[in-house]
Design a protein around this motif. Sequence first.
Motif, PDB file in Angstrom:
ATOM      1  N   ARG A  12       0.822  -1.219   0.000  1.00 17.34           N
ATOM      2  CA  ARG A  12       0.000   0.000   0.000  1.00 17.34           C
ATOM      3  C   ARG A  12       0.850   1.260   0.000  1.00 17.34           C
ATOM      4  N   THR A  13       2.029   1.198   0.626  1.00 15.44           N
ATOM      5  CA  THR A  13       2.846   2.411   0.766  1.00 15.44           C
ATOM      6  C   THR A  13       4.004   2.469  -0.231  1.00 15.44           C
ATOM      7  N   SER A  14       4.122   1.457  -1.112  1.00 11.73           N
ATOM      8  CA  SER A  14       5.243   1.440  -2.070  1.00 11.73           C
ATOM      9  C   SER A  14       4.720   1.463  -3.501  1.00 11.73           C
ATOM     10  N   ASP A  15       4.958   2.582  -4.187  1.00 10.35           N
ATOM     11  CA  ASP A  15       4.578   2.640  -5.604  1.00 10.35           C
ATOM     12  C   ASP A  15       5.359   1.602  -6.412  1.00 10.35           C
ATOM     13  N   PHE A  16       6.594   1.338  -6.008  1.00 11.07           N
ATOM     14  CA  PHE A  16       7.433   0.347  -6.704  1.00 11.07           C
ATOM     15  C   PHE A  16       6.754  -1.023  -6.656  1.00 11.07           C
ATOM     16  N   LEU A  17       6.326  -1.438  -5.468  1.00 14.78           N
ATOM     17  CA  LEU A  17       5.675  -2.742  -5.363  1.00 14.78           C
ATOM     18  C   LEU A  17       4.333  -2.763  -6.067  1.00 14.78           C
ATOM     19  N   LYS A  18       3.551  -1.676  -5.943  1.00 16.61           N
ATOM     20  CA  LYS A  18       2.258  -1.628  -6.634  1.00 16.61           C
ATOM     21  C   LYS A  18       2.427  -1.847  -8.129  1.00 16.61           C
ATOM     22  N   ARG A  19       3.347  -1.100  -8.717  1.00 19.96           N
ATOM     23  CA  ARG A  19       3.545  -1.157 -10.165  1.00 19.96           C
ATOM     24  C   ARG A  19       4.028  -2.547 -10.595  1.00 19.96           C
ATOM     25  N   ARG A  20       4.989  -3.066  -9.898  1.00 23.92           N
ATOM     26  CA  ARG A  20       5.570  -4.355 -10.271  1.00 23.92           C
ATOM     27  C   ARG A  20       4.567  -5.503 -10.085  1.00 23.92           C
ATOM     28  N   LEU A  21       3.922  -5.554  -8.950  1.00 25.04           N
ATOM     29  CA  LEU A  21       3.013  -6.671  -8.686  1.00 25.04           C
ATOM     30  C   LEU A  21       1.769  -6.611  -9.564  1.00 25.04           C
ATOM     31  N   ALA A  22       1.316  -5.388  -9.914  1.00 22.86           N
ATOM     32  CA  ALA A  22       0.182  -5.271 -10.838  1.00 22.86           C
ATOM     33  C   ALA A  22       0.561  -5.829 -12.210  1.00 22.86           C
ATOM     34  N   ALA A  23       1.798  -5.585 -12.637  1.00 22.08           N
ATOM     35  CA  ALA A  23       2.251  -6.109 -13.931  1.00 22.08           C
ATOM     36  C   ALA A  23       2.353  -7.634 -13.901  1.00 22.08           C
ATOM     37  N   VAL A  24       2.816  -8.184 -12.774  1.00 16.48           N
ATOM     38  CA  VAL A  24       2.883  -9.639 -12.649  1.00 16.48           C
ATOM     39  C   VAL A  24       1.486 -10.238 -12.741  1.00 16.48           C
ATOM     40  N   ARG A  25       0.535  -9.633 -12.010  1.00 18.34           N
ATOM     41  CA  ARG A  25      -0.843 -10.135 -12.014  1.00 18.34           C
ATOM     42  C   ARG A  25      -1.407 -10.143 -13.438  1.00 18.34           C
ATOM     43  N   GLN A  26      -1.191  -9.038 -14.176  1.00 24.74           N
ATOM     44  CA  GLN A  26      -1.710  -8.955 -15.534  1.00 24.74           C
ATOM     45  C   GLN A  26      -1.100 -10.021 -16.437  1.00 24.74           C
ATOM     46  N   PHE A  27       0.214 -10.204 -16.297  1.00 23.01           N
ATOM     47  CA  PHE A  27       0.903 -11.217 -17.105  1.00 23.01           C
ATOM     48  C   PHE A  27       0.306 -12.602 -16.860  1.00 23.01           C
ATOM     49  N   ARG A  28       0.079 -12.930 -15.597  1.00 29.64           N
ATOM     50  CA  ARG A  28      -0.430 -14.270 -15.271  1.00 29.64           C
ATOM     51  C   ARG A  28      -1.883 -14.442 -15.710  1.00 29.64           C
ATOM     52  N   GLU A  29      -2.667 -13.397 -15.585  1.00 33.46           N
ATOM     53  CA  GLU A  29      -4.058 -13.490 -16.039  1.00 33.46           C
ATOM     54  C   GLU A  29      -4.136 -13.712 -17.538  1.00 33.46           C
ATOM     55  N   ASP A  30      -3.184 -13.154 -18.282  1.00 34.50           N
ATOM     56  CA  ASP A  30      -3.200 -13.271 -19.743  1.00 34.50           C
ATOM     57  C   ASP A  30      -2.534 -14.556 -20.249  1.00 34.50           C
ATOM     58  N   SER A  31      -1.953 -15.334 -19.332  1.00 32.53           N
ATOM     59  CA  SER A  31      -1.208 -16.523 -19.742  1.00 32.53           C
ATOM     60  C   SER A  31      -2.143 -17.591 -20.303  1.00 32.53           C
ATOM     61  N   SER A  32      -1.642 -18.371 -21.249  1.00 36.76           N
ATOM     62  CA  SER A  32      -2.404 -19.492 -21.804  1.00 36.76           C
ATOM     63  C   SER A  32      -2.283 -20.739 -20.937  1.00 36.76           C
ATOM     64  N   ALA A  33      -1.364 -20.708 -19.951  1.00 40.15           N
ATOM     65  CA  ALA A  33      -1.167 -21.864 -19.066  1.00 40.15           C
ATOM     66  C   ALA A  33      -2.082 -21.753 -17.859  1.00 40.15           C
ATOM     67  N   ALA A  34      -2.863 -22.773 -17.618  1.00 39.51           N
ATOM     68  CA  ALA A  34      -3.833 -22.744 -16.516  1.00 39.51           C
ATOM     69  C   ALA A  34      -3.146 -22.588 -15.160  1.00 39.51           C
ATOM     70  N   ASP A  35      -2.011 -23.280 -14.950  1.00 42.92           N
ATOM     71  CA  ASP A  35      -1.313 -23.192 -13.668  1.00 42.92           C
ATOM     72  C   ASP A  35      -0.820 -21.774 -13.410  1.00 42.92           C
ATOM     73  N   THR A  36      -0.388 -21.100 -14.457  1.00 44.73           N
ATOM     74  CA  THR A  36       0.079 -19.722 -14.292  1.00 44.73           C
ATOM     75  C   THR A  36      -1.086 -18.804 -13.965  1.00 44.73           C
ATOM     76  N   ARG A  37      -2.219 -18.991 -14.615  1.00 45.12           N
ATOM     77  CA  ARG A  37      -3.386 -18.140 -14.351  1.00 45.12           C
ATOM     78  C   ARG A  37      -3.863 -18.299 -12.898  1.00 45.12           C
ATOM     79  N   LYS A  38      -3.756 -19.513 -12.379  1.00 44.79           N
ATOM     80  CA  LYS A  38      -4.195 -19.740 -10.997  1.00 44.79           C
ATOM     81  C   LYS A  38      -3.402 -18.898 -10.007  1.00 44.79           C
ATOM     82  N   LEU A  39      -2.167 -18.613 -10.322  1.00 41.26           N
ATOM     83  CA  LEU A  39      -1.307 -17.882  -9.393  1.00 41.26           C
ATOM     84  C   LEU A  39      -1.416 -16.365  -9.563  1.00 41.26           C
ATOM     85  N   ALA A  40      -2.339 -15.916 -10.422  1.00 42.90           N
ATOM     86  CA  ALA A  40      -2.496 -14.476 -10.638  1.00 42.90           C
ATOM     87  C   ALA A  40      -2.940 -13.756  -9.369  1.00 42.90           C
ATOM     88  N   THR A  41      -3.618 -14.444  -8.474  1.00 44.34           N
ATOM     89  CA  THR A  41      -4.088 -13.812  -7.230  1.00 44.34           C
ATOM     90  C   THR A  41      -2.971 -13.672  -6.199  1.00 44.34           C
TER      91      THR A  41
END
Length: 945
Positions: A736-765
């Motif tokens: 909540r207090t780190s823009d660095f972590l917000k930006r990075r973790l949001a990008a990771v979440r988006q990448f995993r949600e867009d993945s074609s691999a089911a196991d990767t999508r599960k870890l988006a949360t």
Amino acid sequence: MAKARSNRVSGQQSRQSEGHDSEVLAGNRSLGRDAIVTIEKAEIRQRARRFAKAWGSARSEQADKQSFWDAFFNVFGVQRRQVAIYEAIAKRASTGRRGWLDLLLPGQMGVEHKSAGASLDNAMAQLIDYLPSLAPAEHPWLLIVSDFERFEWKNLETGDAGSFRLEDLPDYLELFWWLAGYRIEHRDYGDEIAANLTATGLLADVHDALLESGFAAADAREWVTRVLFCLFADDAGVWDRGSFHSYLTLHTARDGHDLGDVIGRVFRVLNTSPEQRPRNLDEDLKQFTYINGDLFARDLWPVSGTSAVRNTLLAACKFDWSVISPAIFGSLFQNVMTKRERRQLGAHYTSEQNILRTIRPLFLDDLEAELDSAGSQAKLRAFHDRLASLTFFDPACGCGNFLVIAYREIRRLETECLRRLAVKERTPGQRAMSLDLMCKVRVDHFYGIEIEEFPARIARTALYLMDHLENRRASIEFGEHYARFPIPAAPHIHIGNALQDDWNGVLAAEDCDYLFGNPPFAGQKTRAADQTADLRRVWGTSFARWLDYVSGWYRLAADYIARSETKAAFVSTNSITQGEQVARVWRTLLAKHMQIDFAHRTFAWTSEARGKAQVHVVIIGFSVGSGPSSCMIFDYQDPKGEPVIERAGTINPYLLAAPNVLVQSSTTPISSELAMVQYGNKPSDGGHLIVASEDLPDPSDPASSYIRPFLGAQNLLHGGERYCIWMEKPDPAAVRTSDFLKRRLAAVRQFREDSSAADTRKLATRPWRFFRIPQPSVPYIAIPRHVSENREWFTVAHVTPDVIAGDALFTVVDPDGFVFAVLSSAMFISWLRTVGGALESRLRFSGPMVYNTFPLPEVSNAVRGRIIAAGEKLIAARAQHPDASLAELYDPLSTPSDVLAAHRVLDLAVDRAFTPRGRPSTITDRMRILFPAYEAAVTGGQITG
């Protein structure tokens, strides 16, 4: 060179009509105003062959020059003394001094002749320097310089120039038809261009222009194949040189609208015997040879020509296709295919060098030795009959490169055999029968399977053209013009799927002498769905997903040759002799009594095609039962260099002179001395959890407490620093207090949600977490997944637990340094090189396949202590070079002497764990120890040092 079309002086006049190119005519170049043809062209060609043969050894200008040119004129039925003079007085324009022009046919031809090996450039300059002093009526339009073996020429009217060798004179007679009373047209087509790979690109342009005109793709490929034949025939003496080029130029409109009809007429004539052609057929069409075969049999829909198609085709005509390499046909095929087709078909077209690497040890070396040992006429005749009886089969022939080169080599041996027979029977050049009866090797003893129709047609065409080339060579050797048209026999190229169709239906195994080829390169990740289905069909219940496509050819070849004396050799990706494929493929082959007769170990495969594929391959020759008493291994220290040959009693599936032991992957180490190895941590993050040095957050940022050093194989070997975000559990306040972590973790979440691999999508949360986290909590050894093939030792290193190991590494806990020492030994890298997989030529470490299968014996405390101590000395030696990366330390050209000395001590300590005596020095030496040790371990035997 400019190509010329010739007609008899008394024949028809050249056609010129509105909308067609006009030609620059040189006029009647006969030797007299009322000259007529007195000798047929076929006879001239025959005389030219005999002339080239007779004068092949002449060397001296003073001794032989005049006799040489008297004989030259006699080829054309002309008495030299009636038309030309020797030593014509002339003056050098550059110096004003008087000289003598060697031979002058006034108004026609000037000749400067030199002794063998002299500079022809200087001779041409001298000849040109004489010209200003000649009377206008004496000025020649054709200049010739020669040193007996070589000719250079220049046409002063058109600007054309070129060169040829004495033995090729019969193919350059269009320069001199006028001597025999024939009329020629000269056209300026630019400089002579040797046929090379650029020509295939030009033909691809013809193909593309054809498609753009709306012509059907399947027909376009066949049309281009026919044109390729015509281009070659135009330069190689199948008919009068340049006839096809001239016919297109004279008979087609500049806008190309009639191109299809004009070429269609040529195709029809080429497929019609002279007695079946119309009696009033155009004289320009009559000159085309009856080809027969199946090349021109199908009635193609006429091309709707355009100026683009016509222009690209005429440009192709300017090339000298008579010196074309057979490998160019495969290159042509690849150039006209799309990249998508190339990838799906697994097409890799082959250089001649690599084809010879396959067929030389398979049959060519033995046949050459057999010919050399044939000292009598009876043995030579028996050898000739044997050559004529051999059959050759490529079940993945593509454009026929292997078949074409094999055919050329067998014909070469036949010609040499006939030459030796001629020497023994009478004298060279004199025979009791014609070449047509003497040349027994024919293309119908060559068989192939190809899945696509177009490359199959290219293969047949290439074999026809190679047959003609070899007939020309025989003609040169024996001084008799010999052409095998119409085609008396056709190669057997079956169009079908080699992994579905019965090979015996193409050629019965008992009738096949040699089976060889370059099957498609397609691995698990590059196979198309239908190729995977093919493999399932071939392997049945033995199918495994990691098998390469080429394995299907090995499996079917084993069945095909199982009850015959056929010898086989295939080019393969090197993965078929590494990793998990070895046991799967070779267990079946060994059970069918296959044995390896010769092998080229990994080398870089080169191709003559544009955009050539970069692959590393092996060549394996194999047969049934008792093969040669001495096998050959071709080992490449440099994958792009030449091999060192090793003689061996046997060759195993790993292509070593060692026992036939097959290593299978294991989930745990087979040695009780080795701890469990683990994969590194896999982020599956799109790169957003990895942080470069310049992107580190400010120390005051809450993210800084979650930044850890990150180690990949690249950093381990070459140095450099990287970092990663490492959170073992979520920290909502920090995020909540780190823009660095917000930006990075949001990008990771988006990448995993867009993945074609089911196991990767599960870890988006859970974007804060690595995908896989087997990170050791104690000091460990970092093991790179891939290292250079140039390493003499495997490079691993101790790492502290705060350093996060990436998934390009493996890790193993090693509290006392024993595992570090073992992995750093020559014994271990020998095992890795042999049973591990490879990426291109780089060595690939695998936990299940390499580490877990390493047959390290149980060791005593004393032996263990010596190994650990040797490992500590190696670590100490490395520490003396703190500024050098591991890659720099282990560069084979610059490894420090103290590091080398420490490794020698370590190698001896580990070697003694396996054998109490001797000092193995090569990979083969060590594998002869390791293979029996592995076999003993997996069969329940006791592994002891």
